[in-house]
Structure formats: C-alpha cells, structure tokens
Design a protein around this motif. Structure first.
Motif, PDB file in Angstrom:
ATOM      1  N   ASP A   2       0.847  -1.182   0.000  1.00 23.74           N
ATOM      2  CA  ASP A   2       0.000   0.000   0.000  1.00 23.74           C
ATOM      3  C   ASP A   2       0.890   1.242   0.000  1.00 23.74           C
ATOM      4  N   GLY A   3       0.313   2.391  -0.020  1.00 18.58           N
ATOM      5  CA  GLY A   3       1.048   3.651  -0.136  1.00 18.58           C
ATOM      6  C   GLY A   3       1.918   3.973   1.055  1.00 18.58           C
ATOM      7  N   SER A   4       1.684   3.377   2.211  1.00 18.77           N
ATOM      8  CA  SER A   4       2.472   3.697   3.400  1.00 18.77           C
ATOM      9  C   SER A   4       3.861   3.053   3.372  1.00 18.77           C
ATOM     10  N   MET A   5       4.071   2.073   2.526  1.00 22.16           N
ATOM     11  CA  MET A   5       5.371   1.397   2.449  1.00 22.16           C
ATOM     12  C   MET A   5       6.373   2.144   1.570  1.00 22.16           C
ATOM     13  N   ILE A   6       5.892   2.996   0.700  1.00 21.86           N
ATOM     14  CA  ILE A   6       6.778   3.694  -0.240  1.00 21.86           C
ATOM     15  C   ILE A   6       7.813   4.555   0.487  1.00 21.86           C
ATOM     16  N   PRO A   7       7.456   5.378   1.467  1.00 25.98           N
ATOM     17  CA  PRO A   7       8.493   6.167   2.159  1.00 25.98           C
ATOM     18  C   PRO A   7       9.507   5.292   2.903  1.00 25.98           C
ATOM     19  N   ILE A   8       9.068   4.199   3.472  1.00 28.50           N
ATOM     20  CA  ILE A   8       9.981   3.314   4.196  1.00 28.50           C
ATOM     21  C   ILE A   8      10.979   2.679   3.236  1.00 28.50           C
ATOM     22  N   VAL A   9      10.491   2.200   2.099  1.00 26.68           N
ATOM     23  CA  VAL A   9      11.367   1.604   1.092  1.00 26.68           C
ATOM     24  C   VAL A   9      12.348   2.653   0.559  1.00 26.68           C
TER      25      VAL A   9
END
Length: 75
Positions: A2-9
C-alpha cells in the motif's frame, strides 16, 4: 504494497546507497594511501642503494601528481 510502504522503502534504499558509496570511497582512499606509501618506500630503497641522490628523492617525494582527467567525484 500500500502507499504507506513507499516512504519506508525509499529511506531504506537511500541508506543502503549511502552505505555503499561510503564504503567505496573509503576503499579508494585506502588504496591511494597504500600506493603512496609503496612509492615512498621504493624511492627510499633507491637512495639506499645509490641509484638516485637524496636531493632527487626529495624532489620526487615533494612533487604533486597532476590532476587526472578522469571523473573523480569524491576528491
């Protein structure tokens, strides 16, 4: 994903990239220092065997290499 994983990655990828660049730069500096010390030892050996004069050795050791036209981004 989902969109919340993009900043972490993105943050983890950036940290990994920074670590690789830092390690590569450290290895480059270490190799350059090793080559310089090897050259100094060779010049000292030439002086000891009488192949070159101490004055010539001093000039060689104090000379700075010309800047390389290669892409040297890390100094």
């Amino acid at each position: 994903m989902d969109g919340s994983m993009i900043p972490i990655v993105a943050i983890i990828s950036g940290c990994c990239f920074l670590a690789v660049v830092t390690i590569a730069d450290s290895a480059r500096k270490r190799a350059k220092h090793r080559e310089t010390e090897e050259s100094r030892r060779e010049i000292a050996a030439y002086v000891a065997e009488g192949s070159i004069s101490p004055e010539d050795a001093e000039r060689l050791l104090s000379a700075r290499p010309k800047a390389s036209p290669k892409h040297d981004r890390f100094g």
